[in-house]
Design a protein around this motif. Sequence first.
Motif, PDB file in Angstrom:
ATOM      1  N   VAL A  75      -8.435  32.037  37.450  1.00 21.45           N
ATOM      2  CA  VAL A  75      -7.072  31.548  37.263  1.00 21.45           C
ATOM      3  C   VAL A  75      -6.642  31.855  35.835  1.00 21.45           C
ATOM      4  O   VAL A  75      -7.433  31.755  34.889  1.00 21.45           O
ATOM      5  N   GLY A  76      -5.380  32.233  35.652  1.00 17.68           N
ATOM      6  CA  GLY A  76      -4.849  32.486  34.319  1.00 17.68           C
ATOM      7  C   GLY A  76      -4.457  31.194  33.623  1.00 17.68           C
ATOM      8  O   GLY A  76      -3.886  30.284  34.244  1.00 17.68           O
ATOM      9  N   PHE A  77      -4.733  31.091  32.331  1.00 19.33           N
ATOM     10  CA  PHE A  77      -4.447  29.893  31.529  1.00 19.33           C
ATOM     11  C   PHE A  77      -3.759  30.312  30.234  1.00 19.33           C
ATOM     12  O   PHE A  77      -4.220  31.217  29.544  1.00 19.33           O
ATOM     13  N   ARG A  78      -2.634  29.646  29.917  1.00 21.45           N
ATOM     14  CA  ARG A  78      -1.979  29.884  28.625  1.00 21.45           C
ATOM     15  C   ARG A  78      -1.127  28.678  28.273  1.00 21.45           C
ATOM     16  O   ARG A  78      -0.953  27.751  29.079  1.00 21.45           O
ATOM     17  N   LEU A  79      -0.577  28.694  27.043  1.00 17.69           N
ATOM     18  CA  LEU A  79       0.391  27.678  26.656  1.00 17.69           C
ATOM     19  C   LEU A  79       1.740  28.017  27.281  1.00 17.69           C
ATOM     20  O   LEU A  79       2.016  29.162  27.636  1.00 17.69           O
ATOM     21  N   ARG A  80       2.606  27.007  27.416  1.00 16.92           N
ATOM     22  CA  ARG A  80       3.953  27.238  27.915  1.00 16.92           C
ATOM     23  C   ARG A  80       4.943  26.445  27.061  1.00 16.92           C
ATOM     24  O   ARG A  80       4.558  25.582  26.273  1.00 16.92           O
ATOM     25  N   GLY A  81       6.237  26.734  27.269  1.00 15.41           N
ATOM     26  CA  GLY A  81       7.290  26.024  26.563  1.00 15.41           C
ATOM     27  C   GLY A  81       7.865  26.845  25.428  1.00 15.41           C
ATOM     28  O   GLY A  81       7.468  27.997  25.186  1.00 15.41           O
ATOM     29  N   ASN A  82       8.819  26.246  24.745  1.00 14.89           N
ATOM     30  CA  ASN A  82       9.429  26.886  23.578  1.00 14.89           C
ATOM     31  C   ASN A  82       8.983  26.141  22.309  1.00 14.89           C
ATOM     32  O   ASN A  82       7.927  26.406  21.772  1.00 14.89           O
ATOM     33  N   THR A  83       9.769  25.164  21.862  1.00  9.59           N
ATOM     34  CA  THR A  83       9.370  24.420  20.662  1.00  9.59           C
ATOM     35  C   THR A  83       8.131  23.561  20.920  1.00  9.59           C
ATOM     36  O   THR A  83       7.405  23.220  19.975  1.00  9.59           O
ATOM     37  N   SER A  84       7.864  23.219  22.184  1.00  8.78           N
ATOM     38  CA  SER A  84       6.709  22.371  22.491  1.00  8.78           C
ATOM     39  C   SER A  84       5.376  23.084  22.223  1.00  8.78           C
ATOM     40  O   SER A  84       4.328  22.442  22.178  1.00  8.78           O
ATOM     41  N   ARG A  85       5.398  24.403  22.042  1.00  5.07           N
ATOM     42  CA  ARG A  85       4.156  25.121  21.737  1.00  5.07           C
ATOM     43  C   ARG A  85       3.578  24.677  20.387  1.00  5.07           C
ATOM     44  O   ARG A  85       2.380  24.788  20.159  1.00  5.07           O
ATOM     45  N   GLN A  86       4.457  24.191  19.485  1.00  6.44           N
ATOM     46  CA  GLN A  86       3.988  23.757  18.174  1.00  6.44           C
ATOM     47  C   GLN A  86       3.501  22.301  18.184  1.00  6.44           C
ATOM     48  O   GLN A  86       2.993  21.802  17.189  1.00  6.44           O
ATOM     49  N   ALA A  87       3.685  21.614  19.303  1.00  6.62           N
ATOM     50  CA  ALA A  87       3.242  20.220  19.393  1.00  6.62           C
ATOM     51  C   ALA A  87       1.725  20.150  19.396  1.00  6.62           C
ATOM     52  O   ALA A  87       1.034  21.100  19.778  1.00  6.62           O
ATOM     53  N   LYS A  88       1.205  19.013  18.984  1.00  8.64           N
ATOM     54  CA  LYS A  88      -0.249  18.824  19.028  1.00  8.64           C
ATOM     55  C   LYS A  88      -0.729  18.613  20.456  1.00  8.64           C
ATOM     56  O   LYS A  88      -1.819  19.043  20.826  1.00  8.64           O
ATOM     57  N   LYS A  89       0.068  17.909  21.252  1.00 12.29           N
ATOM     58  CA  LYS A  89      -0.227  17.814  22.679  1.00 12.29           C
ATOM     59  C   LYS A  89       0.484  18.976  23.370  1.00 12.29           C
ATOM     60  O   LYS A  89       1.694  18.964  23.570  1.00 12.29           O
ATOM     61  N   ASP A 372      -5.024   8.366  27.095  1.00 12.30           N
ATOM     62  CA  ASP A 372      -4.495   9.625  26.551  1.00 12.30           C
ATOM     63  C   ASP A 372      -4.341   9.527  25.033  1.00 12.30           C
ATOM     64  O   ASP A 372      -3.343   9.020  24.525  1.00 12.30           O
ATOM     65  N   THR A 373      -5.301  10.032  24.300  1.00 14.19           N
ATOM     66  CA  THR A 373      -5.228  10.011  22.829  1.00 14.19           C
ATOM     67  C   THR A 373      -4.322  11.103  22.284  1.00 14.19           C
ATOM     68  O   THR A 373      -3.819  10.996  21.159  1.00 14.19           O
ATOM     69  N   PHE A 374      -4.087  12.155  23.070  1.00 15.51           N
ATOM     70  CA  PHE A 374      -3.245  13.256  22.607  1.00 15.51           C
ATOM     71  C   PHE A 374      -1.784  12.818  22.466  1.00 15.51           C
ATOM     72  O   PHE A 374      -1.054  13.368  21.638  1.00 15.51           O
ATOM     73  N   ARG A 375      -1.342  11.830  23.277  1.00 17.40           N
ATOM     74  CA  ARG A 375       0.066  11.418  23.225  1.00 17.40           C
ATOM     75  C   ARG A 375       0.401  10.732  21.895  1.00 17.40           C
ATOM     76  O   ARG A 375       1.574  10.554  21.570  1.00 17.40           O
ATOM     77  N   THR A 376      -0.605  10.334  21.133  1.00 16.47           N
ATOM     78  CA  THR A 376      -0.358   9.658  19.853  1.00 16.47           C
ATOM     79  C   THR A 376      -0.215  10.627  18.688  1.00 16.47           C
ATOM     80  O   THR A 376       0.199  10.232  17.597  1.00 16.47           O
ATOM     81  N   MET A 377      -0.544  11.904  18.910  1.00 14.73           N
ATOM     82  CA  MET A 377      -0.720  12.834  17.798  1.00 14.73           C
ATOM     83  C   MET A 377       0.580  13.325  17.181  1.00 14.73           C
ATOM     84  O   MET A 377       0.633  13.648  15.993  1.00 14.73           O
ATOM     85  N   ASP A 378       1.652  13.411  17.965  1.00 19.89           N
ATOM     86  CA  ASP A 378       2.886  14.017  17.458  1.00 19.89           C
ATOM     87  C   ASP A 378       3.815  13.002  16.803  1.00 19.89           C
ATOM     88  O   ASP A 378       4.382  13.264  15.742  1.00 19.89           O
ATOM     89  N   TYR A 379       4.012  11.833  17.433  1.00 21.49           N
ATOM     90  CA  TYR A 379       4.945  10.845  16.891  1.00 21.49           C
ATOM     91  C   TYR A 379       4.296   9.478  16.685  1.00 21.49           C
ATOM     92  O   TYR A 379       4.993   8.503  16.436  1.00 21.49           O
ATOM     93  N   GLY A 380       2.979   9.406  16.805  1.00 21.93           N
ATOM     94  CA  GLY A 380       2.286   8.158  16.546  1.00 21.93           C
ATOM     95  C   GLY A 380       2.545   7.076  17.570  1.00 21.93           C
ATOM     96  O   GLY A 380       2.480   5.875  17.253  1.00 21.93           O
TER      97      GLY A 380
END
Length: 778
Positions: A75-89, A372-380
């Motif tokens: 299966v192919g795996f990559r990031l997606r989105g536009n500005t969300s690519r720079q997010a930590k999650k 989900d610890t990743f949801r805390t990484m961008d905006y606390g």
Amino acid sequence: MKLYILFLLITVSAVFSQRDDDSWMLYEDSEVAKIHIQIAQEELDWVYAHESSDIYKICTVHFKNSLIDETIDSVGFRLRGNTSRQAKKKSFKLSFDDFVKGREFFDVEKLNLNGEHNDPSIIRSKLCWDLFRDIGITVSRASFAAVYINGNYYGLYISVEHVDEEFLKRNFADPSGSLWKCLYPADLVYKGSNPDLYKIVQNGRRTYDLKSNTEFDDYSKFAQLVDVINNTDDASYHEELPEILNIEETLSYFAMNVLTASWDDYWFLKNNYYVYHETDQDIFHWIPFDYDNSFGIDFGFKSDWSTVNPYNFGTIDRTPRPLIEKILENNELRNLYTHFLTFYNDSVFSLNHWEQRLDSLKSLITPFAIADTFRTMDYGFSIGDFFASFESTSFSKRPAQKSIKEFVKSRNQSLGSQTSYRTSAPIVYHFDWSPRTPGSNDSVLVETAFFHPSGIKSAKVILYDSAWDEIGNIDLKYSPRNSKKVRDNDRWIASLPPFSSLKYARIKVRVVSSDDKTADYPALGTEIKFVTHQPGRLVINEIMAKNDAVNTDESGEYDDWIEIYNSSTAEINIANYYLTDSKNNLTKWKFPASDLLLNPDEYLLIWCDGEDSFDLHTNFSLNADGEFIALLKPDGVTIVDSITFPAVESDISFGRNIDNGSWIFMNPTPSAQNVNIVGVDNNFEKPIDYKISAYPNPFNLSTTIRFTLPTVINSGNHKVKLIIYDALGREIETLVNSKLKSGSHEIMFNAEYLSSGLYLARLSVGKFNKVIKLAFIK
């Protein structure tokens, strides 16, 4: 009960194996799916180090929900989105056909896994998708998924259906048209008549990016749409725009975006939508896209999105948005937009319609959100923020302005004082009739929807002959359906009598408002072509829709069949003719291209087995409950003959009476002259078997279950039960538990309170039991 549950599970298994499309199983939302991704660590590191790359890396995926438990490799795996690519999650895309060309996983080629990093509730976009589906707009399906990579929990995600050619096949009668993905700065401003002017490239991609029929790279229809949007006269905008763009979908899009404050859209940000040109209807459809920035998510654009003026949603850069601007300049379209806003605000968006579902989804995802610890990484966002973001009366944590419930209540309250109507004529926004190609002895049902702020004084269907001489009129009757679709609540119908003396007729709707404003739609009327049986031509002569033991094909199988007869005195070559069972796809199956000569008085059997495996085997099978059949010339437009046949019994055909050409039930006579055998019942209204069906199915909110009790049942002697079960055999609801007479019955099943998925309707009459599947898709 255990045996019955086993029976149901076997039935479900059989259903899964027979479905044309199983993609709905991926978006069943009664539980959070678990998606385990295994990828080489160096490949994962590379993906994270190259955020802007669209290169897929190979991985293995294990997908598990209440209906699926499967592993798929390569299966192919990559990031997606536009500005969300720079997010930590991060957000991810899985492609099942990138390394194995043409492969699908439960009938999809790709999965979009959205991290929702800017939403403390991780639910806003899911709510938007569900609301759009509730009102009948074609959008992606969405469900929750817990994503694990190499055994590590990466958080709670929303799995959103990919909009591509497979999406078109699932949602449109004609999926062969052109689809454009429109991203910033997609403002629909006119640039000229040359279609190539709209192949604008910015940020390494096209602003209006063609996603289907890419081999032709043809933007001519898109250029025509932009031309109409920008250059149509204001006074006739409400007449011209709906001729090229589905106005019901478009106004619903703008109204729902205002209600949910979804600003990452065409109006505010000239971003995030699709347009699809459906070739058969020559109409554009508007498809919403990307909804994480909603319900008060903001980055300093507005002080309060819940009170924004519905006629001035705003633009990020004060540049033109010709589509919405010209809609609001036209009084008829502005009033219709206001009507949609008011209806959706009262009948769909108000919390009393969906608060219970919101609370249920919150309970469903809470354990996964806590972990989900990743949801805390961008905006606390803390876990307290997660809970407060649903219903706190004083919640504010950037970028969220309000909790979801607080936002909805504020939007509901503020909108009432902001809407207003202008002086205008009535506007008709839906107009259809069935059958689309009626026979000369068929009545025609006209269904339409229209609106005027003052109410309706009268509404008629005006009838004309082919010379445009008026030959009569029929009153339209207000006949609303109780649903969340505005069109159903504005529904008017009329039944037109058969036009036995005409080959063509024209019709239009004339609506007079309570303040005596008049509107005709379509302004020039629309033409109906009537199909009549005439001697001396090619005809459909006999139909066998339930062949259990009559005759077999060349492989010894008892397939359904259609018999064609040459009633003329000349030889006819039917090479490249078409047969169809769909009014929306008249070229569904094509006869072989080589000469296929039918002599005078000669018969030809066409096997309808759905396999298209031999020259005279169609790609569709027949429905014993009755359906439309048509034979067309090679131009794919001219109907040579058609018939809508009723429900038939096993091994009884439906054919032409040799005495007068009328259609009757008969003992089958394949490849031979029809014989009227005494003893075959030709009372079409008389029930001939236990029958149960549902329409629509799959369904979005409710479906009507119809069942027929045969005349062997004496009035009051048999008790009827109609019970709904879930896929595991658990009883959900008893719809009928009473004594009924023979004949046809129908009852509505409302699944608003249930989760998407497979359900079963079981009809029990004495010792008789019959089960049908129901696919509920929010």
